[in-house]
Enzyme design. Sequence first.
Site, mmCIF file in Angstrom:
data_model
loop_
_atom_site.group_PDB
_atom_site.id
_atom_site.type_symbol
_atom_site.label_atom_id
_atom_site.label_comp_id
_atom_site.label_asym_id
_atom_site.label_seq_id
_atom_site.Cartn_x
_atom_site.Cartn_y
_atom_site.Cartn_z
ATOM 1 N N LYS A 94 -5.327 -3.781 15.287
ATOM 2 C CA LYS A 94 -6.293 -3.273 14.313
ATOM 3 C C LYS A 94 -7.597 -4.006 14.579
ATOM 4 C CE LYS A 94 -7.588 -2.772 9.522
ATOM 5 N NZ LYS A 94 -7.547 -3.388 8.183
ATOM 6 N N GLY A 155 -11.481 -5.461 -0.411
ATOM 7 C CA GLY A 155 -11.089 -6.232 -1.583
ATOM 8 C C GLY A 155 -11.834 -5.912 -2.857
ATOM 9 N N ALA A 181 -9.464 -0.038 2.970
ATOM 10 C CA ALA A 181 -10.359 -0.919 2.214
ATOM 11 C C ALA A 181 -10.943 -0.238 0.981
ATOM 12 C CB ALA A 181 -11.489 -1.467 3.079
ATOM 13 N N GLY A 182 -10.939 -0.976 -0.110
ATOM 14 C CA GLY A 182 -11.557 -0.515 -1.348
ATOM 15 C C GLY A 182 -10.629 0.222 -2.278
ATOM 16 N N ASN A 203 -3.933 -3.330 0.641
ATOM 17 C CA ASN A 203 -3.529 -4.727 0.607
ATOM 18 C C ASN A 203 -3.851 -5.345 -0.749
ATOM 19 O OD1 ASN A 203 -4.030 -7.639 2.808
ATOM 20 N ND2 ASN A 203 -2.845 -7.411 0.974
#
Length: 253
Positions: A94, A155, A181-182, A203
Site C-alpha cells: 500500500k 483519522g 481514509a475519513g 481503521n
Amino acid sequence: MLEIAGKKLKSRLLIGSGKFSSYELMRDAIISSKSDLATVALRRVELKGSSKGILGYIPKTINLLPNTSGARNADEAVRIARICKMAGGTNWIKLEVIPDPVYLLPDPIETLQAAQQLVKEDFVVLPYINADPLLAKRLEDAGCATVMPLGAPIGSNKGLKTVEMIKIIIDICKIPVVVDAGIGKPSDAAYAMELGADAVLVNSAIAVADDPVKMADAFRLAVIAGRRAFESGLGEQSDKGEASSPLTGFLDG
C-alpha cells in the site's frame, strides 16, 4: 467476490491494524470484521518475525498488506517497499507518500513517481491518493492494482467529503476503487459501496470505538448492505413526490 491483481477476497471490507489499545483487541476486531486483508506499517513489524510483535496477533488466514507509512517522498517509499518485500516476502504494497504532518494529505507527484518505479520492480501497488480523477487514471495507466482515494483526511472520521470526485474515479477507472481514509461510521462505508466503490478500508473508526469488536461487525454488515444495494440498482432521485400506490380511482364505481 473482490478480485485485486488476481487475488480473490471474500470481503470488501479491508481493515487497518493501527490505533488499537492492544494487540488482542486488534486481533478480535479483525476476526469480527471477517476481512481478508489487513494493512500494517513496517515500523510496527518485528523484522525477524517475532511472534511477540503485531504479526503474532494477526490471524494467519489474513492477507497482509504492508504500507509505506512514514515515507515523505518517492525515494523513501520505494526504499520502505523494498524492505517490506525482503522482510515479509510479499510484493504487495500500500503506497503512502505523506510529507504533510498536519493534514496528512498524500503527495500526488511523489506518489505517481513511486508507483511507476515499484510497478517496474514487479510490486502489486495499491496507492493511497487524494480524490483526484486524473491522478487515479495516470496510476491505472502506470500499472497499479487499485486506486485508493480518500473520503476525508486520515483519522478525521468526517465521512465522505469527496463524493463527486469519487464518483468520477469510479466511472473512469477499470481497476478496483477502494475508498480509504475519513470513513467515520458504518453508514459512510455503506454509502461508498452504494456509489459503486469496490471496497473500503477502515481503521480509526473501528479502533477508537468504545467497542471495536462490535464496530468491526457493524462495518462488515454495512459494506455488505451497500454493495447489495448498488448491485440491486438504486431508484432515481426526484424533486417531486411520487405515490407508491394509486391515489385516485379506488372510490369510483
